[in-house]
Design a protein around this motif. Structure first.
Motif, PDB file in Angstrom:
ATOM      1  N   PRO B  16       0.831  -1.206   0.000  1.00  0.00           N
ATOM      2  CA  PRO B  16       0.000   0.000   0.000  1.00  0.00           C
ATOM      3  C   PRO B  16       0.871   1.264   0.000  1.00  0.00           C
ATOM      4  O   PRO B  16       1.939   1.284   0.624  1.00  0.00           O
ATOM      5  CB  PRO B  16      -0.790  -0.117   1.309  1.00  0.00           C
ATOM      6  CG  PRO B  16      -0.818  -1.578   1.619  1.00  0.00           C
ATOM      7  CD  PRO B  16       0.505  -2.104   1.121  1.00  0.00           C
ATOM      8  N   LYS B  17       0.404   2.279  -0.670  1.00  0.00           N
ATOM      9  CA  LYS B  17       1.107   3.566  -0.762  1.00  0.00           C
ATOM     10  C   LYS B  17       1.473   4.075   0.645  1.00  0.00           C
ATOM     11  O   LYS B  17       0.641   4.043   1.551  1.00  0.00           O
ATOM     12  CB  LYS B  17       0.171   4.573  -1.445  1.00  0.00           C
ATOM     13  CG  LYS B  17       0.816   5.866  -1.866  1.00  0.00           C
ATOM     14  CD  LYS B  17      -0.167   6.743  -2.658  1.00  0.00           C
ATOM     15  CE  LYS B  17      -1.282   7.278  -1.746  1.00  0.00           C
ATOM     16  NZ  LYS B  17      -2.035   8.416  -2.329  1.00  0.00           N
ATOM     17  N   GLY B  18       2.722   4.515   0.810  1.00  0.00           N
ATOM     18  CA  GLY B  18       3.120   5.094   2.091  1.00  0.00           C
ATOM     19  C   GLY B  18       3.526   4.071   3.136  1.00  0.00           C
ATOM     20  O   GLY B  18       3.790   4.430   4.280  1.00  0.00           O
ATOM     21  N   THR B  19       3.566   2.782   2.753  1.00  0.00           N
ATOM     22  CA  THR B  19       4.073   1.752   3.667  1.00  0.00           C
ATOM     23  C   THR B  19       5.377   1.201   3.086  1.00  0.00           C
ATOM     24  O   THR B  19       5.701   1.481   1.941  1.00  0.00           O
ATOM     25  CB  THR B  19       3.075   0.591   3.847  1.00  0.00           C
ATOM     26  OG1 THR B  19       2.988  -0.144   2.613  1.00  0.00           O
ATOM     27  CG2 THR B  19       1.696   1.101   4.229  1.00  0.00           C
ATOM     28  N   ARG B  20       6.086   0.428   3.867  1.00  0.00           N
ATOM     29  CA  ARG B  20       7.414  -0.033   3.446  1.00  0.00           C
ATOM     30  C   ARG B  20       7.567  -1.541   3.517  1.00  0.00           C
ATOM     31  O   ARG B  20       7.109  -2.162   4.465  1.00  0.00           O
ATOM     32  CB  ARG B  20       8.482   0.604   4.348  1.00  0.00           C
ATOM     33  CG  ARG B  20       8.614   2.094   4.171  1.00  0.00           C
ATOM     34  CD  ARG B  20       9.599   2.684   5.179  1.00  0.00           C
ATOM     35  NE  ARG B  20       9.017   2.745   6.534  1.00  0.00           N
ATOM     36  CZ  ARG B  20       9.640   3.235   7.591  1.00  0.00           C
ATOM     37  NH1 ARG B  20      10.889   3.696   7.478  1.00  0.00           N
ATOM     38  NH2 ARG B  20       9.049   3.277   8.761  1.00  0.00           N
ATOM     39  N   ASP B  21       8.247  -2.084   2.526  1.00  0.00           N
ATOM     40  CA  ASP B  21       8.745  -3.457   2.616  1.00  0.00           C
ATOM     41  C   ASP B  21      10.167  -3.371   3.153  1.00  0.00           C
ATOM     42  O   ASP B  21      10.991  -2.629   2.616  1.00  0.00           O
ATOM     43  CB  ASP B  21       8.780  -4.098   1.226  1.00  0.00           C
ATOM     44  CG  ASP B  21       7.384  -4.427   0.721  1.00  0.00           C
ATOM     45  OD1 ASP B  21       6.467  -4.578   1.543  1.00  0.00           O
ATOM     46  OD2 ASP B  21       7.224  -4.516  -0.513  1.00  0.00           O
ATOM     47  N   PHE B  22      10.454  -4.109   4.193  1.00  0.00           N
ATOM     48  CA  PHE B  22      11.804  -4.114   4.748  1.00  0.00           C
ATOM     49  C   PHE B  22      12.494  -5.411   4.353  1.00  0.00           C
ATOM     50  O   PHE B  22      12.264  -6.455   4.964  1.00  0.00           O
ATOM     51  CB  PHE B  22      11.769  -3.992   6.270  1.00  0.00           C
ATOM     52  CG  PHE B  22      11.324  -2.644   6.771  1.00  0.00           C
ATOM     53  CD1 PHE B  22      12.249  -1.635   6.995  1.00  0.00           C
ATOM     54  CD2 PHE B  22       9.984  -2.373   7.021  1.00  0.00           C
ATOM     55  CE1 PHE B  22      11.854  -0.395   7.456  1.00  0.00           C
ATOM     56  CE2 PHE B  22       9.572  -1.137   7.486  1.00  0.00           C
ATOM     57  CZ  PHE B  22      10.506  -0.140   7.701  1.00  0.00           C
ATOM     58  N   TYR B  23      13.333  -5.351   3.322  1.00  0.00           N
ATOM     59  CA  TYR B  23      14.188  -6.483   2.970  1.00  0.00           C
ATOM     60  C   TYR B  23      15.295  -6.556   4.032  1.00  0.00           C
ATOM     61  O   TYR B  23      15.472  -5.608   4.811  1.00  0.00           O
ATOM     62  CB  TYR B  23      14.730  -6.297   1.557  1.00  0.00           C
ATOM     63  CG  TYR B  23      13.654  -6.492   0.499  1.00  0.00           C
ATOM     64  CD1 TYR B  23      13.469  -7.730  -0.106  1.00  0.00           C
ATOM     65  CD2 TYR B  23      12.801  -5.453   0.143  1.00  0.00           C
ATOM     66  CE1 TYR B  23      12.467  -7.927  -1.049  1.00  0.00           C
ATOM     67  CE2 TYR B  23      11.783  -5.637  -0.800  1.00  0.00           C
ATOM     68  CZ  TYR B  23      11.629  -6.877  -1.394  1.00  0.00           C
ATOM     69  OH  TYR B  23      10.632  -7.079  -2.322  1.00  0.00           O
ATOM     70  N   PRO B  24      16.051  -7.668   4.085  1.00  0.00           N
ATOM     71  CA  PRO B  24      16.975  -7.847   5.219  1.00  0.00           C
ATOM     72  C   PRO B  24      17.870  -6.641   5.527  1.00  0.00           C
ATOM     73  O   PRO B  24      17.983  -6.237   6.683  1.00  0.00           O
ATOM     74  CB  PRO B  24      17.790  -9.080   4.800  1.00  0.00           C
ATOM     75  CG  PRO B  24      16.813  -9.902   4.009  1.00  0.00           C
ATOM     76  CD  PRO B  24      16.006  -8.885   3.225  1.00  0.00           C
ATOM     77  N   ALA B  25      18.496  -6.051   4.497  1.00  0.00           N
ATOM     78  CA  ALA B  25      19.398  -4.934   4.791  1.00  0.00           C
ATOM     79  C   ALA B  25      18.620  -3.710   5.270  1.00  0.00           C
ATOM     80  O   ALA B  25      19.082  -2.961   6.136  1.00  0.00           O
ATOM     81  CB  ALA B  25      20.237  -4.595   3.558  1.00  0.00           C
ATOM     82  N   ASP B  26      17.408  -3.494   4.714  1.00  0.00           N
ATOM     83  CA  ASP B  26      16.575  -2.371   5.167  1.00  0.00           C
ATOM     84  C   ASP B  26      16.190  -2.547   6.624  1.00  0.00           C
ATOM     85  O   ASP B  26      16.233  -1.615   7.429  1.00  0.00           O
ATOM     86  CB  ASP B  26      15.260  -2.299   4.366  1.00  0.00           C
ATOM     87  CG  ASP B  26      15.474  -2.324   2.861  1.00  0.00           C
ATOM     88  OD1 ASP B  26      16.445  -1.690   2.410  1.00  0.00           O
ATOM     89  OD2 ASP B  26      14.690  -2.989   2.148  1.00  0.00           O
TER      90      ASP B  26
END
Lengths: 472, 472
Positions: B16-26
């Motif tokens: 959804p717009k304005g949310t984040r996917d956190f991949y391992p490094a993120d």
């Protein structure tokens, strides 16, 4: 945020039904479990990820069908008149609170599949939400540990995933006589179902019946069958199969004959036996059993399926998972084999409590390195600066905010918060060089040291090795 | 959950717009920031709490008025026909995603006030949600650190709360020339407003104008004033006051005369000066400045207010907080003085990045203790058991899943995941006793040791002291 009147009318509120307030000791217990989950995941080479707390609703209906909508908490923006209008005219909200992590995971893998190193080994420990009636072991908001091994279709991957789940329970103090890992292979139930003429949508119905056999009455199972397009004769076949698996399970190790009764050959069972063999070589064989009664209700599993249960079977499952080799592709990614599991915090904590494997909650709170006490008013003014200096050196330091200078009373406060040391500031603070009294709260031993050596003395190893119970 | 067809049609989804996917490094970067927040909170004697991700909507309207509804993500159960019917007939959803933590905190304090030890020092690091348009420094889902000190009305409590915020920035590598803590006292602006005849609802309007002065154009501020029941002459007074505070701020240290211009006496400013004096004694004076332009938009502050900004003022506030002595009572609790702040992860991470204070994200990932390599097919089968054994001893161990036995290539993989040691299994594994080669990946040094000593050798201190950067 928005503005309002300065005057409030006092009003008492409660947490929404099925959600939890975590006061410090409650959260310390949750953090204990989470830190074991995290450390075990890392030890097994999984990397942590996270995703949005809410997703587009159709991410969930795509995977589970429109029936899922009634089990979700729907979410909409209060700012968006269109979203509200859509709902008011009979539609659904655009978003839903995450009921499970797998769709988010599949979406994230699909979005970056070409650049991700293989295999992809990820874990996550977020909140999950289900719009169900709260009951023992089932809340509306709960923590769930998700572990997924993507890009490897061999039994060693299944075994490594299951070993990760078992190691976490071991690290929490559980032993193999307390919890059992029930392992099966969906391909075997699918073959048996096909032999009975139960395929496609009907097979999903059979899975549902198998998954609920022993949880719901046979009467109830029969009543539900219409939902799953099973004809009356099909449901009788499914029930007979479920009864058979229960008998086979009770009869002990699988024989060629019982395998034949269950509709598969020893060759067909080779992958699940290979998984069990791997687990045995890792030292986890004693936790695991082949269980033809475990199929999992979710449609997307394609191979190994497993559930972890308290040994007596009294509680809901502690964890469940399996192999889902088609899911990533269905979310627009490449064809990537995958397996994983989810383990919630609610059932697990209940079992740990029942088995006496949780310390009193307060003991999970981080222990202060020092509790600083002013023995007279003269030195009291210097407490904040000394405390601030120690904290800047990364020490956990508390102080009394009371006006009493009764050292005995204040030592009692230091003991109550489980401080390792009490630092007593008295007249010697005005000596040259300034000195303080340092009392080891465990041994009771007290000595005087120069103020300049205080941080070093507090930092000296306490003889307790870093363990999984880290907490903070 | 629900059942569905086994066949999916492949479909790609986005967050959804304005949310984040956190991949391992993120996520490793976010965990770095969160672990500093957590450790600094603990060092300062705060205990961690958590609450539900969604609360009853009226918990938020109670504190902020009905205007808040449009800024919230509303939540409803898909199972509950009544909730849906209420919305369809023009009502609001029963729940909302948490836009800020203070109402949950106030509710939790009120619920158990008699049994909670005083002072109550709590922190929390949950997700928050706002239905606003995403822009730099502002997302729809973000992490926010909340720190609250309840039950102490003295400036030392304000100072300790502010010191906690500053110490976190210090631990993240920021220095006082990069970020500034702007401190004021609401009682001073309230006195000035009263002297101008601006009170009650109008005063809330003045706070709003002060809070947005310099962010929005004066034209826009004038256009908005109707919302706040300010007459045209009131808004001109408010704007003149805002301009005055900007001038005073630019002119340097406060004098008796500028204080008089701002409508207060030196006596009235005593509490805020006492807070600043405390911060000075803690070594944080250099980070702080008295700033009559800081009032905070929220109605509930009753004393000290503060905001932390990047020194050039280019970004949104990093943190904001203050004293709210009436809020706990308004949530049905006892009259308990309180102060606290919130610090979000988005602006902070932007500033850390801009100042070069973040390492390459991969360097925040936990370093494996060992990467196990099979140098020939004969020993390859023994890798899983050896790896499992080390992991059971709480070591972070990886292995290659490749079929190659090219040790040079596999050492490259060990280096890529930043393993401290490579463990090379070769013919010596079949010796009596079995031996393995251990290669220190930092120094390049390689030696042979008995397999039985492997875990001990991997656990030996690597010469790097445990630091705030713990991560895992």
């Amino acid at each position: 945020m928005a503005e309002s009147s300065q005057k409030f009318q006092a009003k008492k509120f409660q947490a929404p039904k099925g959600t939890r307030d975590f006061y410090p000791a409650d959260l310390a217990v949750r953090r204990h479990i989470e830190s074991v989950w995290r450390q075990v995941s890392i030890n097994h080479g999984f990397e942590e990820i996270d995703g949005p707390t809410f997703e587009h609703l159709d991410l969930y209906t795509h995977k589970s069908g429109p029936g899922i909508v009634s089990e979700l908490f729907q979410v909409m923006s209060g700012k968006d008149a269109e979203q509200l209008a859509a709902i008011r005219s009979g539609g659904a909200a655009p978003y839903a609170l995450r009921p499970e992590f797998t769709p988010t995971l599949a979406r994230m893998v699909a979005a970056r599949a070409p650049e991700l190193p293989r295999p992809i080994k990820w874990f996550a420990i977020p909140s999950h939400f289900r719009a169900e009636s709260p009951q023992r072991g089932r809340l509306r908001e709960f923590m769930q540990w998700n572990v997924d091994f993507i890009g490897d279709d061999s039994p060693r991957a299944d075994a490594e995933v299951i070993a990760t789940a078992i190691n976490s329970m071991e690290a929490l103090g559980l032993v193999s006589s307390m919890v059992r890992v029930h392992i099966f292979d969906r391909r075997l139930s699918e073959a048996k179902a096909a032999a009975m003429g139960i395929e496609g949508e009907k097979y999903i119905g059979l899975l549902w019946i198998m998954d609920n056999f022993g949880k719901l009455s046979e009467e109830r199972l029969r009543a539900e069958f219409n939902k799953h397009q099973l004809r009356s004769e099909d449901i009788e076949k499914a029930l007979a199969y479920a009864q058979l698996t229960a008998r086979v399970r009770a009869a002990g190790p699988l024989t060629t004959e019982t395998a034949r009764e269950l509709g598969f050959t020893v060759e067909m069972a080779a992958p699940v036996h290979e998984t069990l063999r791997h687990l045995d070589s890792m030292g986890y064989g004693g936790w695991c059993e082949f269980d033809p009664g475990i199929v999992r209700g979710l449609a997307y599993y394609t191979g190994t399926v497993f559930e972890i249960h308290e040994a007596s079977g009294a509680e809901r499952a502690i964890a469940g998972g399996g192999r889902y080799d088609n899911l990533i592709e269905s979310f627009g990614g490449p064809k990537l084999p995958a397996c994983g599991f989810g383990m919630g915090d609610v059932v697990l904590a209940n079992i740990l409590k029942d088995k006496g494997l949780l310390k009193p909650p307060e003991e999970y709170l981080p222990r202060p390195d020092a509790f600083v006490i002013a023995a007279n008013d003269d030195v009291a003014a210097r407490v904040p600066a000394i405390v601030a200096d120690l904290r800047r050196q990364n020490l956990h330091v508390r102080q009394s905010y009371k006006t009493t200078r009764n050292v005995g009373k204040l030592l009692g406060d230091a003991g109550k918060c489980r401080a390792r040391y009490a630092v007593i500031l008295g007249a010697e603070l005005n000596a040259t060089p300034p000195r303080v009294a340092l009392k080891d709260m465990d041994s009771g031993e007290q000595r005087e040291i120069p103020l300049s050596e205080l941080a070093g003395a507090l930092r000296a190893p306490a003889g307790i090795p870093p363990s999984l119970e880290g907490g903070g």
